[in-house]
Design a protein around this motif. Structure first.
Motif, PDB file in Angstrom:
ATOM      1  N   ASN A  84     -49.643  66.163  58.695  1.00 41.16           N
ATOM      2  CA  ASN A  84     -50.669  65.128  58.788  1.00 41.16           C
ATOM      3  C   ASN A  84     -51.959  65.617  58.146  1.00 41.16           C
ATOM      4  OD1 ASN A  84     -49.493  62.856  60.264  1.00 41.16           O
ATOM      5  ND2 ASN A  84     -49.169  64.391  61.863  1.00 41.16           N
ATOM      6  N   LEU A  85     -52.160  65.207  56.915  1.00 39.33           N
ATOM      7  CA  LEU A  85     -53.388  65.509  56.202  1.00 39.33           C
ATOM      8  C   LEU A  85     -54.139  64.191  56.022  1.00 39.33           C
ATOM      9  CD1 LEU A  85     -51.923  67.896  53.483  1.00 39.33           C
ATOM     10  CD2 LEU A  85     -53.144  68.532  55.578  1.00 39.33           C
ATOM     11  N   PRO A  86     -55.413  64.140  56.371  1.00 41.29           N
ATOM     12  CA  PRO A  86     -56.141  62.869  56.327  1.00 41.29           C
ATOM     13  C   PRO A  86     -56.220  62.240  54.944  1.00 41.29           C
ATOM     14  CG  PRO A  86     -57.636  64.704  56.777  1.00 41.29           C
ATOM     15  CD  PRO A  86     -56.246  65.251  56.831  1.00 41.29           C
ATOM     16  N   HIS A  87     -56.119  63.037  53.898  1.00 44.54           N
ATOM     17  CA  HIS A  87     -56.229  62.511  52.543  1.00 44.54           C
ATOM     18  C   HIS A  87     -54.869  62.213  51.910  1.00 44.54           C
ATOM     19  CE1 HIS A  87     -55.698  66.833  52.155  1.00 44.54           C
ATOM     20  NE2 HIS A  87     -55.239  66.627  50.938  1.00 44.54           N
ATOM     21  N   ARG A  88     -53.794  62.311  52.681  1.00 41.71           N
ATOM     22  CA  ARG A  88     -52.441  62.076  52.154  1.00 41.71           C
ATOM     23  C   ARG A  88     -51.680  61.089  53.025  1.00 41.71           C
ATOM     24  NH1 ARG A  88     -50.599  66.454  48.735  1.00 41.71           N
ATOM     25  NH2 ARG A  88     -48.893  65.034  48.249  1.00 41.71           N
ATOM     26  N   GLY A  89     -51.077  60.082  52.409  1.00 41.23           N
ATOM     27  CA  GLY A  89     -50.216  59.162  53.141  1.00 41.23           C
ATOM     28  C   GLY A  89     -48.816  59.728  53.291  1.00 41.23           C
ATOM     29  N   SER A  90     -48.437  60.533  52.320  1.00 41.21           N
ATOM     30  CA  SER A  90     -47.137  61.178  52.366  1.00 41.21           C
ATOM     31  C   SER A  90     -47.242  62.407  53.257  1.00 41.21           C
ATOM     32  CB  SER A  90     -46.714  61.570  50.952  1.00 41.21           C
ATOM     33  OG  SER A  90     -45.349  61.859  50.894  1.00 41.21           O
ATOM     34  N   GLY A  91     -46.105  62.946  53.650  1.00 39.22           N
ATOM     35  CA  GLY A  91     -46.120  64.152  54.460  1.00 39.22           C
ATOM     36  C   GLY A  91     -44.918  64.316  55.365  1.00 39.22           C
ATOM     37  N   ALA A  92     -43.984  63.362  55.346  1.00 44.63           N
ATOM     38  CA  ALA A  92     -42.730  63.532  56.081  1.00 44.63           C
ATOM     39  C   ALA A  92     -41.780  64.275  55.134  1.00 44.63           C
ATOM     40  CB  ALA A  92     -42.141  62.184  56.489  1.00 44.63           C
ATOM     41  N   LEU A  93     -41.475  65.521  55.485  1.00 42.24           N
ATOM     42  CA  LEU A  93     -40.705  66.391  54.598  1.00 42.24           C
ATOM     43  C   LEU A  93     -39.232  66.365  54.973  1.00 42.24           C
ATOM     44  CD1 LEU A  93     -43.122  69.458  54.482  1.00 42.24           C
ATOM     45  CD2 LEU A  93     -43.211  67.313  53.204  1.00 42.24           C
ATOM     46  N   PHE A  94     -38.413  66.088  53.986  1.00 35.73           N
ATOM     47  CA  PHE A  94     -36.958  65.991  54.177  1.00 35.73           C
ATOM     48  C   PHE A  94     -36.246  66.935  53.212  1.00 35.73           C
ATOM     49  CE2 PHE A  94     -38.420  62.008  55.888  1.00 35.73           C
ATOM     50  CZ  PHE A  94     -37.548  61.727  56.927  1.00 35.73           C
ATOM     51  N   GLN A  95     -35.076  67.393  53.647  1.00 40.31           N
ATOM     52  CA  GLN A  95     -34.224  68.193  52.762  1.00 40.31           C
ATOM     53  C   GLN A  95     -32.771  67.976  53.132  1.00 40.31           C
ATOM     54  OE1 GLN A  95     -35.401  72.290  53.362  1.00 40.31           O
ATOM     55  NE2 GLN A  95     -34.202  72.521  55.240  1.00 40.31           N
ATOM     56  N   ARG A  96     -31.922  68.188  52.145  1.00 37.12           N
ATOM     57  CA  ARG A  96     -30.482  68.246  52.414  1.00 37.12           C
ATOM     58  C   ARG A  96     -29.916  69.374  51.572  1.00 37.12           C
ATOM     59  NH1 ARG A  96     -27.622  62.792  49.890  1.00 37.12           N
ATOM     60  NH2 ARG A  96     -27.374  63.556  47.777  1.00 37.12           N
ATOM     61  N   GLN A  97     -28.962  70.048  52.181  1.00 40.81           N
ATOM     62  CA  GLN A  97     -28.326  71.169  51.493  1.00 40.81           C
ATOM     63  C   GLN A  97     -27.425  70.631  50.408  1.00 40.81           C
ATOM     64  OE1 GLN A  97     -26.526  73.956  54.165  1.00 40.81           O
ATOM     65  NE2 GLN A  97     -26.671  75.599  52.676  1.00 40.81           N
ATOM     66  N   VAL A  98     -27.401  71.318  49.281  1.00 36.40           N
ATOM     67  CA  VAL A  98     -26.545  70.906  48.184  1.00 36.40           C
ATOM     68  C   VAL A  98     -25.277  71.732  48.187  1.00 36.40           C
ATOM     69  CG1 VAL A  98     -28.505  70.110  46.809  1.00 36.40           C
ATOM     70  CG2 VAL A  98     -27.642  72.412  46.471  1.00 36.40           C
ATOM     71  N   VAL A  99     -24.256  71.195  47.600  1.00 31.43           N
ATOM     72  CA  VAL A  99     -22.967  71.882  47.548  1.00 31.43           C
ATOM     73  C   VAL A  99     -22.843  72.553  46.190  1.00 31.43           C
ATOM     74  CG1 VAL A  99     -20.462  71.556  47.645  1.00 31.43           C
ATOM     75  CG2 VAL A  99     -21.953  70.162  49.090  1.00 31.43           C
ATOM     76  N   ALA A 100     -22.530  73.837  46.212  1.00 31.32           N
ATOM     77  CA  ALA A 100     -22.394  74.597  44.951  1.00 31.32           C
ATOM     78  C   ALA A 100     -21.281  74.020  44.103  1.00 31.32           C
ATOM     79  CB  ALA A 100     -22.128  76.060  45.263  1.00 31.32           C
TER      80      ALA A 100
END
Length: 168
Positions: free
Chosen positions: A151-167
């Motif tokens: 939660n940064l006051p100057h940013r609307g974005s900020g929900a961080l997502f990731q998914r593991q990739v398959v080699a």
């Protein structure tokens, strides 16, 4: 939808990319979501196009989506403990509204995961608008996990997502 083709966008296709982003912005606004309620960052898009980091998804000759894929881990979001170098990052992903619900976004994310695997990365990551819960649920359905919300006051974005990739 096996006939979706994803390729690097050419610099002269910047208007196509920006039109897809503007269309997504207008649709979000029509739903009361303040995400992307600013003109596309033409300067950033031009630089990403020059670096071959912007992609267009097409059905035949019709552009139906766009995304940026690169190694840029926003330092306001991703810390050294996240090992940013272990991921590719999705930015500015949009699907044309008339193609919504056809699985274009899912195919684009799967393609991005394959690119990450081919680059010997462990993760595909993105940051999403903090208060767009429907978007969060979408990414979770696509196999992403919420890492945290910044939660940064100057940013609307900020929900961080990731998914593991398959080699590969």
């Amino acid at each position: 939808m096996t006939d979706l083709h994803i390729r690097p966008a050419r610099p002269d296709e910047q208007p196509i990319v920006e039109d897809l982003l503007r269309e997504a912005s207008a649709w979000l606004a029509s739903r009361g979501i303040d995400q992307w309620q600013y003109p596309p960052h033409s300067d950033r898009i031009a630089l990403a196009l020059a670096r071959s980091e912007v992609f267009i998804a097409s059905l035949g000759d019709q552009p139906v989506g766009t995304l940026q894929l690169d190694e840029y881990a926003d330092p306001e979001f991703w810390t050294a403990s996240d090992e940013p170098h272990t991921a590719l990052y999705v930015h500015r992903m949009a699907v044309g509204r008339q193609y919504s619900g056809l699985g274009v976004g899912s195919l684009m994310l799967d393609w991005a995961s394959r690119q990450a695997a081919a680059s010997r990365k462990k993760w595909l990551r993105l940051d999403a608008w903090k208060d767009n819960q429907e978007l969060h649920r979408y990414y979770e359905r696509m196999g992403f996990s919420l890492v945290r919300v910044i939660n940064l006051p100057h940013r609307g974005s900020g929900a961080l997502f990731q998914r593991q990739v398959v080699a590969i």
